[in-house]
Design an enzyme around this catalytic site. Structure first.
Site, mmCIF file in Angstrom:
data_model
loop_
_atom_site.group_PDB
_atom_site.id
_atom_site.type_symbol
_atom_site.label_atom_id
_atom_site.label_comp_id
_atom_site.label_asym_id
_atom_site.label_seq_id
_atom_site.Cartn_x
_atom_site.Cartn_y
_atom_site.Cartn_z
ATOM 1 N N ASP A 160 64.687 2.892 -6.769
ATOM 2 C CA ASP A 160 63.294 2.777 -6.866
ATOM 3 C C ASP A 160 62.990 2.410 -5.432
ATOM 4 O OD1 ASP A 160 64.862 0.195 -6.559
ATOM 5 O OD2 ASP A 160 62.833 -0.921 -7.192
ATOM 6 N N HIS A 161 63.537 2.645 -4.426
ATOM 7 C CA HIS A 161 63.142 2.668 -3.216
ATOM 8 C C HIS A 161 63.281 3.999 -2.384
ATOM 9 C CE1 HIS A 161 62.231 -1.847 -2.838
ATOM 10 N NE2 HIS A 161 63.006 -1.738 -4.003
ATOM 11 N N HIS B 69 68.743 1.348 -3.364
ATOM 12 C CA HIS B 69 68.212 1.320 -4.712
ATOM 13 C C HIS B 69 67.387 2.531 -5.025
ATOM 14 C CE1 HIS B 69 69.505 -3.197 -5.225
ATOM 15 N NE2 HIS B 69 70.631 -2.264 -5.450
ATOM 16 N N ASP C 251 63.525 -5.185 -0.401
ATOM 17 C CA ASP C 251 63.983 -6.490 -1.446
ATOM 18 C C ASP C 251 64.488 -8.005 -1.135
ATOM 19 O OD1 ASP C 251 62.707 -4.767 -3.399
ATOM 20 O OD2 ASP C 251 64.555 -4.378 -4.410
ATOM 21 N N HIS D 171 66.530 0.133 1.739
ATOM 22 C CA HIS D 171 68.005 -0.042 1.177
ATOM 23 C C HIS D 171 68.202 1.129 -0.018
ATOM 24 C CE1 HIS D 171 65.544 -2.118 -1.434
ATOM 25 N NE2 HIS D 171 66.269 -2.330 -2.662
ATOM 26 N N HIS E 247 70.860 -8.852 -0.311
ATOM 27 C CA HIS E 247 70.436 -7.987 -1.771
ATOM 28 C C HIS E 247 71.121 -6.679 -1.753
ATOM 29 C CE1 HIS E 247 67.845 -6.264 -4.871
ATOM 30 N NE2 HIS E 247 67.709 -5.285 -4.112
ATOM 31 N N HIS F 245 57.962 -5.416 -4.065
ATOM 32 C CA HIS F 245 57.648 -5.691 -5.452
ATOM 33 C C HIS F 245 56.447 -6.641 -5.838
ATOM 34 C CE1 HIS F 245 60.781 -3.330 -7.482
ATOM 35 N NE2 HIS F 245 61.546 -3.895 -6.516
HETATM 36 ZN ZN LIG Z 1 66.606 -3.094 -4.720
#
Ligand SMILES: [Zn+2]
Length: 256
Positions: free
Chosen positions: A58-59, A56, A129, A54, A112, A167
Site C-alpha cells: 500500500d506504499h 508494504h 508507517d 518501506h 514497523h 495513514h
Molecule cells: Zn506499512
C-alpha cells in the site's frame, strides 16, 4: 515553504504525498498509481521522482508503473527488497530532487519494517508507517527497542516540522491516547479539532511535531502519566522507557 504539499487519499485510509514546485512534482509512497495520475493531470504536473519509505504494497504498489510512464527515478530503502527502487538509500544519504530544487536527508527508522526509512527536509518529514499523528506503526519486523529509538530520532526534529505519515488514523489513535492519558487536556482539544476536520472531509495531516510530543503517547514514554498507565498494564514498575513503550504498543494492538 516553497512547495505545494498535498495528501492524496488512496485505498481506505492511505495518503500518497504529492510535493510540487512550479510544474514539477514528486510523490511519496504511491501505493496506487491511479490517484497520482489524476492529480498530475489536474494540476498539469510532470513527475520527476518517486520516493518510498518501506516495502508494504500500500506504499509502493504504483511505483513501477509511474516510473515507467514518466521515466523517473524511484528512491527507496537500501535494506528492503523493492524491485521498482533504482536509487537505494540509507541513513545519512542526501537526495536532490531534479527540477524541484528540493533536498532531503534520509533517516533509518526500523521497527514497523526492518529497513524503513524517512525523508527529512524543508521542514517536512515523510515518515511512512513509523510515526502517525497521535500514534505509531505496528511492530511487524522490528523490536520495541528499535521502534523506540526510531521514534526518538523523529521526536528530536524541530517543533514546526510537518509530519506527513502514511495513514489517516488520527481519530482512532486519539481515542487510545485518551485511555492512556485521560488527564491530558491537549489530547481532548486535538480530538475536537481533528473530528471537525474529518467532518469537513479534510485530512488531519500534516500534523506538527511539537504537538505530537504533547499528545502522542508513544512519544511520551518518559512522562509520569504514560509510565503509570504502563505500570497498571504490566502489574509492576516498567524497567525503562523501552518497556513502557512495549507495554503501550501491545495494549494498542488489542485496542479498538
Ligand atoms: Zn506499512
Amino acid at each position: 515553504m516553497d512547495f505545494d504539499l498535498v495528501a492524496l487519499p488512496a485505498f481506505r485510509d492511505n495518503y500518497i504525498w504529492l510535493l510540487a514546485a512550479g510544474s514539477v512534482a514528486a510523490v511519496i509512497d504511491p501505493g496506487d498509481a491511479a490517484p497520482v495520475r489524476l492529480a498530475l493531470k489536474e494540476r498539469q504536473l510532470k513527475l520527476a521522482a518517486v520516493l518510498i519509505t518501506h516495502h508494504h504494497p500500500d506504499h509502493m504498489g504504483g511505483a513501477a508503473a509511474l516510473a515507467q510512464e514518466h521515466g523517473c527515478a524511484v528512491y527507496g530503502p537500501a535494506h528492503e527488497r523493492i524491485v521498482a527502487v533504482d536509487r537505494p538509500l540509507s541513513e545519512g544519504a542526501e537526495l536532490q530532487l531534479p527540477g524541484l530544487k528540493a533536498r532531503f536527508r534520509v533517516l533509518d527508522i526500523p521497527g514497523h519494517t526492518a529497513g524503513h526509512i524517512a525523508y527529512q527536509g524543508h521542514g517536512i518529514i515523510f515518515c511512512g508507517d513509523t510515526l502517525f499523528s497521535a500514534g505509531c506503526g505496528r511492530l511487524f519486523e522490528g523490536t520495541a527497542a528499535q521502534m523506540s529509538a526510531s521514534l526518538a530520532k523523529l521526536a528530536a526534529l524541530p517543533d514546526e516540522t510537518a509530519v506527513c505519515c502514511g495513514h489517516e488514523y488520527t481519530l482512532a489513535n486519539l481515542k487510545f491516547a485518551r485511555e492512556v492519558e485521560p488527564d491530558n487536556r491537549e489530547v481532548r482539544e486535538y480530538t475536537d479539532e481533528c473530528a471537525l476536520r474529518r467532518e469537513r472531509g479534510e485530512p488531519t495531516l500534516p500534523s506538527r511535531l511539537g504537538r505530537e510530543r504533547r499528545v502522542n503517547p508513544f512519544l511520551r514514554c518518559g512522562e509520569a502519566g504514560v509510565q503509570d498507565a504502563a505500570r497498571r498494564r504490566l502489574g509492576r514498575k516498567p524497567a525503562d522507557a523501552v518497556e513502557v513503550f512495549a507495554a503501550i504498543r501491545e495494549w494498542k494492538d488489542g485496542f479498538s
